[in-house]
Design a protein around this motif. Structure first.
Motif, PDB file in Angstrom:
ATOM      1  N   PHE A   1       0.826  -1.204   0.000  1.00 38.76           N
ATOM      2  CA  PHE A   1       0.000   0.000   0.000  1.00 38.76           C
ATOM      3  C   PHE A   1       0.865   1.261   0.000  1.00 38.76           C
ATOM      4  N   ALA A   2       1.976   1.233   0.718  1.00 35.23           N
ATOM      5  CA  ALA A   2       2.858   2.399   0.769  1.00 35.23           C
ATOM      6  C   ALA A   2       3.417   2.733  -0.608  1.00 35.23           C
ATOM      7  N   ALA A   3       3.650   1.700  -1.424  1.00 34.08           N
ATOM      8  CA  ALA A   3       4.161   1.924  -2.775  1.00 34.08           C
ATOM      9  C   ALA A   3       3.172   2.704  -3.623  1.00 34.08           C
ATOM     10  N   ARG A   4       1.946   2.764  -3.164  1.00 39.66           N
ATOM     11  CA  ARG A   4       0.915   3.505  -3.877  1.00 39.66           C
ATOM     12  C   ARG A   4       0.477   4.749  -3.103  1.00 39.66           C
ATOM     13  N   GLY A   5       1.292   5.157  -2.160  1.00 38.35           N
ATOM     14  CA  GLY A   5       1.019   6.378  -1.408  1.00 38.35           C
ATOM     15  C   GLY A   5      -0.055   6.244  -0.360  1.00 38.35           C
ATOM     16  N   LEU A   6      -0.348   5.009   0.070  1.00 39.37           N
ATOM     17  CA  LEU A   6      -1.413   4.765   1.031  1.00 39.37           C
ATOM     18  C   LEU A   6      -0.819   4.342   2.375  1.00 39.37           C
ATOM     19  N   SER A   7      -1.378   4.844   3.450  1.00 37.86           N
ATOM     20  CA  SER A   7      -0.862   4.617   4.792  1.00 37.86           C
ATOM     21  C   SER A   7      -1.306   3.287   5.384  1.00 37.86           C
ATOM     22  N   VAL A   8      -0.765   2.984   6.555  1.00 37.65           N
ATOM     23  CA  VAL A   8      -1.182   1.781   7.283  1.00 37.65           C
ATOM     24  C   VAL A   8      -2.677   1.848   7.576  1.00 37.65           C
ATOM     25  N   LYS A   9      -3.137   3.017   7.988  1.00 40.63           N
ATOM     26  CA  LYS A   9      -4.561   3.176   8.291  1.00 40.63           C
ATOM     27  C   LYS A   9      -5.405   2.994   7.033  1.00 40.63           C
ATOM     28  N   ASP A  10      -4.930   3.528   5.909  1.00 42.20           N
ATOM     29  CA  ASP A  10      -5.644   3.328   4.645  1.00 42.20           C
ATOM     30  C   ASP A  10      -5.762   1.839   4.340  1.00 42.20           C
ATOM     31  N   MET A  11      -4.670   1.111   4.573  1.00 37.87           N
ATOM     32  CA  MET A  11      -4.661  -0.319   4.259  1.00 37.87           C
ATOM     33  C   MET A  11      -5.707  -1.073   5.074  1.00 37.87           C
ATOM     34  N   VAL A  12      -5.749  -0.838   6.373  1.00 37.97           N
ATOM     35  CA  VAL A  12      -6.716  -1.525   7.229  1.00 37.97           C
ATOM     36  C   VAL A  12      -8.144  -1.084   6.881  1.00 37.97           C
ATOM     37  N   THR A  13      -8.290   0.191   6.580  1.00 40.51           N
ATOM     38  CA  THR A  13      -9.603   0.741   6.248  1.00 40.51           C
ATOM     39  C   THR A  13     -10.134   0.152   4.944  1.00 40.51           C
ATOM     40  N   LEU A  14      -9.299   0.146   3.917  1.00 49.37           N
ATOM     41  CA  LEU A  14      -9.732  -0.372   2.622  1.00 49.37           C
ATOM     42  C   LEU A  14      -9.936  -1.883   2.651  1.00 49.37           C
ATOM     43  N   SER A  15      -9.235  -2.570   3.546  1.00 51.58           N
ATOM     44  CA  SER A  15      -9.471  -4.008   3.718  1.00 51.58           C
ATOM     45  C   SER A  15     -10.907  -4.259   4.156  1.00 51.58           C
ATOM     46  N   GLY A  16     -11.513  -3.251   4.768  1.00 53.18           N
ATOM     47  CA  GLY A  16     -12.901  -3.364   5.201  1.00 53.18           C
ATOM     48  C   GLY A  16     -13.874  -3.526   4.052  1.00 53.18           C
ATOM     49  N   GLY A  17     -13.407  -3.307   2.826  1.00 52.61           N
ATOM     50  CA  GLY A  17     -14.241  -3.576   1.668  1.00 52.61           C
ATOM     51  C   GLY A  17     -14.621  -5.040   1.576  1.00 52.61           C
ATOM     52  N   HIS A  18     -13.885  -5.895   2.305  1.00 52.59           N
ATOM     53  CA  HIS A  18     -14.207  -7.316   2.340  1.00 52.59           C
ATOM     54  C   HIS A  18     -15.515  -7.590   3.085  1.00 52.59           C
ATOM     55  N   THR A  19     -16.126  -6.544   3.604  1.00 52.22           N
ATOM     56  CA  THR A  19     -17.409  -6.735   4.293  1.00 52.22           C
ATOM     57  C   THR A  19     -18.514  -7.132   3.333  1.00 52.22           C
ATOM     58  N   ILE A  20     -18.291  -6.935   2.032  1.00 52.86           N
ATOM     59  CA  ILE A  20     -19.254  -7.435   1.050  1.00 52.86           C
ATOM     60  C   ILE A  20     -18.526  -8.399   0.113  1.00 52.86           C
ATOM     61  N   GLY A  21     -19.209  -9.436  -0.276  1.00 49.39           N
ATOM     62  CA  GLY A  21     -18.619 -10.310  -1.269  1.00 49.39           C
ATOM     63  C   GLY A  21     -18.450 -11.758  -0.859  1.00 49.39           C
ATOM     64  N   PHE A  22     -17.812 -12.482  -1.739  1.00 53.12           N
ATOM     65  CA  PHE A  22     -17.678 -13.934  -1.679  1.00 53.12           C
ATOM     66  C   PHE A  22     -16.254 -14.317  -2.062  1.00 53.12           C
ATOM     67  N   SER A  23     -15.739 -15.373  -1.455  1.00 56.14           N
ATOM     68  CA  SER A  23     -14.410 -15.855  -1.805  1.00 56.14           C
ATOM     69  C   SER A  23     -14.466 -17.319  -2.209  1.00 56.14           C
ATOM     70  N   HIS A  24     -13.739 -17.661  -3.254  1.00 55.27           N
ATOM     71  CA  HIS A  24     -13.617 -19.056  -3.652  1.00 55.27           C
ATOM     72  C   HIS A  24     -12.628 -19.773  -2.723  1.00 55.27           C
ATOM     73  N   CYS A  25     -12.765 -21.057  -2.639  1.00 57.66           N
ATOM     74  CA  CYS A  25     -11.956 -21.866  -1.728  1.00 57.66           C
ATOM     75  C   CYS A  25     -10.454 -21.671  -1.937  1.00 57.66           C
ATOM     76  N   SER A  26     -10.046 -21.492  -3.173  1.00 54.11           N
ATOM     77  CA  SER A  26      -8.623 -21.413  -3.482  1.00 54.11           C
ATOM     78  C   SER A  26      -7.910 -20.286  -2.752  1.00 54.11           C
ATOM     79  N   SER A  27      -8.652 -19.265  -2.312  1.00 57.76           N
ATOM     80  CA  SER A  27      -8.025 -18.123  -1.663  1.00 57.76           C
ATOM     81  C   SER A  27      -7.762 -18.319  -0.173  1.00 57.76           C
ATOM     82  N   PHE A  28      -8.338 -19.376   0.408  1.00 57.67           N
ATOM     83  CA  PHE A  28      -8.117 -19.580   1.846  1.00 57.67           C
ATOM     84  C   PHE A  28      -7.916 -21.041   2.238  1.00 57.67           C
ATOM     85  N   GLU A  29      -7.991 -21.974   1.291  1.00 59.40           N
ATOM     86  CA  GLU A  29      -7.916 -23.393   1.640  1.00 59.40           C
ATOM     87  C   GLU A  29      -6.575 -23.786   2.261  1.00 59.40           C
TER      88      GLU A  29
END
Length: 322
Positions: free
Chosen positions: A174-202
């Motif tokens: 995230f820093a390589a794109r000018g985004l802070s630690v707080k931005d990273m945790v905040t934008l990760s919150g976008g995971h509050t909507i959606g679905f993941s296939h098994c391959s991403s966490f198996e």
């Protein structure tokens, strides 16, 4: 990041096609005179698509993230592959983004209303805001004036942070794109909507390490539930996987509450609780949804300014350059 499929540092930074934040200033009123109906047209298109397909919000939000992270917010994710080039949309991390037809439909209507005026990149940015708001999340004024890219390479999708990253890797990405630690945790919150296939966490569910079968940071009962959803014999189907939080169609702070209880689906999600640089932010958002909404809107504006082009072309069609 990843949303629908199971939303890369000092040592590996050289492999990045690092996208710098834009030095230019976008404008919230960019189309007020040239295409005053632009945002209304996009909102109506997105709303209708969402009513038809509930997967649209997560896919469009993921599309915005992935587009901005690879070459900057230039709509390169929409370009089609050719005989001589495999484009971003066909790179492995983007296989599950889909819903490109929504942006294509909005762009087609915009070309009728105000030809050669609204960029594909701005359509994606506005649509990302609209799906968040339509899902119960915050509203923000989208800064506009981006121009569209003409280059799209599938091999650059390797620069997207995968769901296996640890906190240090996420911070550097995230820093390589000018985004802070707080931005990273905040934008990760976008995971509050959606679905993941098994391959991403198996990999967290079996043979996690030499000494442990299951990732020890994962709630054991939750892991057993995911194992049932992703049996080894049949976990490759398009519907094999899990929602990213228990209210996956609603934009809220449940994502952070689940992390506190060891129920983050991705390793990169759960890792946020195990690092002092990010733990306090997770705890804050789990307790205060208004704070999360406020910071998410601000971080989305910052993300939308990553690597934008203010000179160049406005593509007439989403899928190929003029």
């Amino acid at each position: 990041m990843a949303f629908s499929k199971g939303l890369v540092f000092a040592m590996v930074i050289a492999i990045f096609a690092i996208v710098k934040p834009s030095e230019g200033a976008l404008n919230a009123h960019y189309y007020d005179r040239s295409c005053p109906a632009a945002e209304k047209i996009i909102l109506e298109t997105v709303r209708n698509a969402t009513l038809y397909d509930p997967k649209v919000p997560a896919r469009l939000l993921r599309m915005f993230f992935h587009d901005c992270f690879i070459r900057g917010c230039d709509a390169s994710i929409l370009l089609d592959s050719t005989r001589s080039n495999q484009a971003e949309k066909d790179g492995p991390p983007n296989i599950s983004v889909r819903s490109f037809y929504v942006i294509e439909d909005a762009k087609r209507k915009l070309e009728k209303a105000c030809p050669r005026t609204v960029s594909c990149a701005d359509v994606i940015a506005i649509a990302a805001r609209d799906v968040v708001t339509l899902s119960g999340g915050p509203y923000w004024s989208v800064l506009k004036g981006r121009k569209d890219g003409t280059v799209s390479r599938a091999n650059e999708t390797r620069n997207l942070p995968p769901p296996t990253f640890n906190v240090s890797q996420l911070i550097q990405s995230f820093a390589a794109r000018g985004l802070s630690v707080k931005d990273m945790v905040t934008l990760s919150g976008g995971h509050t909507i959606g679905f993941s296939h098994c391959s991403s966490f198996e990999s967290r569910l079996q043979n996690f390490s030499k000494f442990q079968d299951i990732d020890p940071s994962m709630n054991y009962a939750f892991a057993q539930t995911l194992k049932k959803k992703c049996p080894r014999s049949s976990n490759r189907g398009k519907n094999a996987g899990t929602v990213l939080d228990s209210t996956a169609s609603v934009f809220d702070n449940v994502y952070y509450k689940l992390i506190l209880s060891g129920k983050g689906v991705f390793g990169s999600d759960q890792a946020l609780l195990g690092d002092s640089r990010t733990k306090w932010i997770v705890e804050t958002y789990a307790q205060d949804q208004k704070a999360f909404f406020r910071e998410f809107a601000a971080s989305m504006v910052k993300l939308g300014n990553v690597g934008v082009k203010e000179t160049g072309q406005v593509r007439i069609y989403t899928r190929f350059a003029n």
